[in-house]
Design a protein around this motif. Structure first.
Motif, PDB file in Angstrom:
ATOM      1  N   UNK A  86      -4.083  -8.184  -5.243  1.00 17.97           N
ATOM      2  CA  UNK A  86      -2.937  -7.873  -6.082  1.00 17.97           C
ATOM      3  C   UNK A  86      -2.535  -9.129  -6.837  1.00 17.97           C
ATOM      4  N   UNK A  87      -2.394  -9.000  -8.144  1.00 22.56           N
ATOM      5  CA  UNK A  87      -2.007 -10.124  -8.988  1.00 22.56           C
ATOM      6  C   UNK A  87      -0.756  -9.760  -9.765  1.00 22.56           C
ATOM      7  N   UNK A  88       0.202 -10.673  -9.820  1.00 21.54           N
ATOM      8  CA  UNK A  88       1.373 -10.562 -10.682  1.00 21.54           C
ATOM      9  C   UNK A  88       1.262 -11.673 -11.706  1.00 21.54           C
ATOM     10  N   UNK A  89       1.049 -11.300 -12.960  1.00 18.38           N
ATOM     11  CA  UNK A  89       0.835 -12.289 -14.020  1.00 18.38           C
ATOM     12  C   UNK A  89       0.836 -11.558 -15.359  1.00 18.38           C
ATOM     13  N   UNK A  90       0.847 -12.314 -16.453  1.00 24.77           N
ATOM     14  CA  UNK A  90       0.666 -11.656 -17.746  1.00 24.77           C
ATOM     15  C   UNK A  90      -0.688 -10.930 -17.773  1.00 24.77           C
ATOM     16  N   UNK A  91      -0.721  -9.777 -18.392  1.00 19.53           N
ATOM     17  CA  UNK A  91      -1.957  -8.981 -18.471  1.00 19.53           C
ATOM     18  C   UNK A  91      -3.109  -9.791 -19.066  1.00 19.53           C
ATOM     19  N   UNK A  92      -2.818 -10.617 -20.056  1.00 21.35           N
ATOM     20  CA  UNK A  92      -3.861 -11.410 -20.718  1.00 21.35           C
ATOM     21  C   UNK A  92      -4.565 -12.359 -19.753  1.00 21.35           C
ATOM     22  N   UNK A  93      -3.851 -12.837 -18.739  1.00 21.33           N
ATOM     23  CA  UNK A  93      -4.431 -13.772 -17.784  1.00 21.33           C
ATOM     24  C   UNK A  93      -5.250 -13.062 -16.718  1.00 21.33           C
ATOM     25  N   UNK A  94      -5.118 -11.748 -16.631  1.00 16.56           N
ATOM     26  CA  UNK A  94      -5.792 -10.993 -15.585  1.00 16.56           C
ATOM     27  C   UNK A  94      -7.200 -10.542 -15.977  1.00 16.56           C
ATOM     28  N   UNK A  95      -7.571 -10.775 -17.218  1.00 15.41           N
ATOM     29  CA  UNK A  95      -8.923 -10.360 -17.615  1.00 15.41           C
ATOM     30  C   UNK A  95      -9.958 -11.255 -16.932  1.00 15.41           C
ATOM     31  N   UNK A  96     -11.073 -10.672 -16.594  1.00 11.60           N
ATOM     32  CA  UNK A  96     -12.157 -11.422 -15.961  1.00 11.60           C
ATOM     33  C   UNK A  96     -12.575 -12.582 -16.863  1.00 11.60           C
ATOM     34  N   UNK A  97     -12.606 -13.766 -16.310  1.00  8.99           N
ATOM     35  CA  UNK A  97     -13.053 -14.941 -17.050  1.00  8.99           C
ATOM     36  C   UNK A  97     -11.964 -15.713 -17.767  1.00  8.99           C
ATOM     37  N   UNK A  98     -10.708 -15.218 -17.736  1.00  8.35           N
ATOM     38  CA  UNK A  98      -9.654 -15.920 -18.471  1.00  8.35           C
ATOM     39  C   UNK A  98      -9.522 -17.372 -18.010  1.00  8.35           C
ATOM     40  N   UNK A  99      -9.405 -17.606 -16.686  1.00 11.57           N
ATOM     41  CA  UNK A  99      -9.172 -18.970 -16.208  1.00 11.57           C
ATOM     42  C   UNK A  99     -10.381 -19.866 -16.447  1.00 11.57           C
ATOM     43  N   UNK A 100     -11.569 -19.324 -16.371  1.00 14.34           N
ATOM     44  CA  UNK A 100     -12.755 -20.114 -16.697  1.00 14.34           C
ATOM     45  C   UNK A 100     -12.705 -20.540 -18.168  1.00 14.34           C
ATOM     46  N   UNK A 101     -12.323 -19.594 -19.050  1.00 16.57           N
ATOM     47  CA  UNK A 101     -12.198 -19.915 -20.477  1.00 16.57           C
ATOM     48  C   UNK A 101     -11.131 -20.980 -20.711  1.00 16.57           C
ATOM     49  N   UNK A 102     -10.003 -20.858 -20.014  1.00 12.13           N
ATOM     50  CA  UNK A 102      -8.927 -21.831 -20.183  1.00 12.13           C
ATOM     51  C   UNK A 102      -9.408 -23.232 -19.788  1.00 12.13           C
ATOM     52  N   UNK A 103     -10.008 -23.340 -18.609  1.00 13.41           N
ATOM     53  CA  UNK A 103     -10.441 -24.660 -18.141  1.00 13.41           C
ATOM     54  C   UNK A 103     -11.651 -25.187 -18.910  1.00 13.41           C
ATOM     55  N   UNK A 104     -12.386 -24.295 -19.582  1.00 12.65           N
ATOM     56  CA  UNK A 104     -13.479 -24.711 -20.476  1.00 12.65           C
ATOM     57  C   UNK A 104     -12.972 -24.988 -21.886  1.00 12.65           C
ATOM     58  N   UNK A 105     -11.666 -24.916 -22.079  1.00 10.72           N
ATOM     59  CA  UNK A 105     -10.968 -25.208 -23.337  1.00 10.72           C
ATOM     60  C   UNK A 105     -11.425 -24.287 -24.475  1.00 10.72           C
ATOM     61  N   UNK A 106     -11.577 -23.016 -24.179  1.00 14.13           N
ATOM     62  CA  UNK A 106     -11.839 -22.019 -25.221  1.00 14.13           C
ATOM     63  C   UNK A 106     -10.517 -21.837 -25.974  1.00 14.13           C
ATOM     64  N   UNK A 107     -10.485 -22.089 -27.285  1.00 11.02           N
ATOM     65  CA  UNK A 107      -9.219 -22.094 -28.026  1.00 11.02           C
ATOM     66  C   UNK A 107      -8.358 -20.839 -27.836  1.00 11.02           C
ATOM     67  N   UNK A 108      -8.947 -19.666 -27.846  1.00 10.54           N
ATOM     68  CA  UNK A 108      -8.152 -18.437 -27.700  1.00 10.54           C
ATOM     69  C   UNK A 108      -7.458 -18.394 -26.340  1.00 10.54           C
ATOM     70  N   UNK A 109      -8.148 -18.813 -25.289  1.00  8.58           N
ATOM     71  CA  UNK A 109      -7.559 -18.814 -23.949  1.00  8.58           C
ATOM     72  C   UNK A 109      -6.463 -19.871 -23.833  1.00  8.58           C
ATOM     73  N   UNK A 110      -6.684 -21.043 -24.396  1.00 11.04           N
ATOM     74  CA  UNK A 110      -5.671 -22.099 -24.369  1.00 11.04           C
ATOM     75  C   UNK A 110      -4.429 -21.643 -25.127  1.00 11.04           C
ATOM     76  N   UNK A 111      -4.609 -21.021 -26.284  1.00 10.36           N
ATOM     77  CA  UNK A 111      -3.472 -20.515 -27.059  1.00 10.36           C
ATOM     78  C   UNK A 111      -2.711 -19.436 -26.293  1.00 10.36           C
ATOM     79  N   UNK A 112      -3.453 -18.505 -25.648  1.00  7.82           N
ATOM     80  CA  UNK A 112      -2.818 -17.463 -24.836  1.00  7.82           C
ATOM     81  C   UNK A 112      -2.017 -18.078 -23.701  1.00  7.82           C
ATOM     82  N   UNK A 113      -2.607 -19.033 -23.018  1.00 15.68           N
ATOM     83  CA  UNK A 113      -1.916 -19.689 -21.916  1.00 15.68           C
ATOM     84  C   UNK A 113      -0.643 -20.368 -22.412  1.00 15.68           C
ATOM     85  N   UNK A 114      -0.754 -21.157 -23.464  1.00 12.96           N
ATOM     86  CA  UNK A 114       0.403 -21.892 -23.981  1.00 12.96           C
ATOM     87  C   UNK A 114       1.531 -20.942 -24.380  1.00 12.96           C
TER      88      UNK A 114
END
Length: 124
Positions: A86-114
């Motif tokens: 069970x996860x409580x978080x923004x829906x955008x962060x719950x997609x498979x691979x979101x955190x990997x994209x963020x830590x790999x500095x994928x611009x769309x993921x960094x912008x979503x996180x910010x």
């Protein structure tokens, strides 16, 4: 949700330790995400990397390290139940691979996180 750190449990060993470079006993932290499984609850807490870019490095910490100071839940959080987790978080962060994209500095993921981090912090 805002929590106060009451003890530090090493992410590497699972043992209580006196200090850690990323978190302090007594400090209060906003919770960005809650992740639960049958035998573990973790909170995603924003941390600051000590690098030239000073990009936020939100880490997962054992929930037993904290006490709740404010139980106000961000309006962007949604509950997701998948594979017994069970996860409580923004829906955008719950997609498979979101955190990997963020830590790999994928611009769309960094912008979503910010954007969503700012929204969460504004509501606390």
């Amino acid at each position: 949700m805002i929590v106060r750190c009451t003890q530090i449990i090493s992410p590497a060993t699972g043992e209580v330790v006196p200090d850690h470079p990323s978190i302090r006993v007594g400090a209060e932290y906003p919770v960005l995400e809650v992740l639960t499984t049958a035998n573990r609850v973790q909170l995603r807490i924003p941390e600051l990397l000590d690098t030239m870019e000073h990009r936020d490095s939100p880490g997962l910490w054992d929930a037993s390290m904290f006490t709740v100071v404010s139980s106000r839940m961000p309006s962007c959080w949604v509950a997701e139940l998948e594979d017994g987790r069970l996860t409580l978080a923004p829906r955008e962060w719950q997609r498979t691979g979101f955190w990997e994209d963020y830590f790999d500095v994928v611009p769309a993921a960094v912008d979503e996180y910010d954007r969503l981090r700012a929204e969460i912090l504004a509501e606390l």
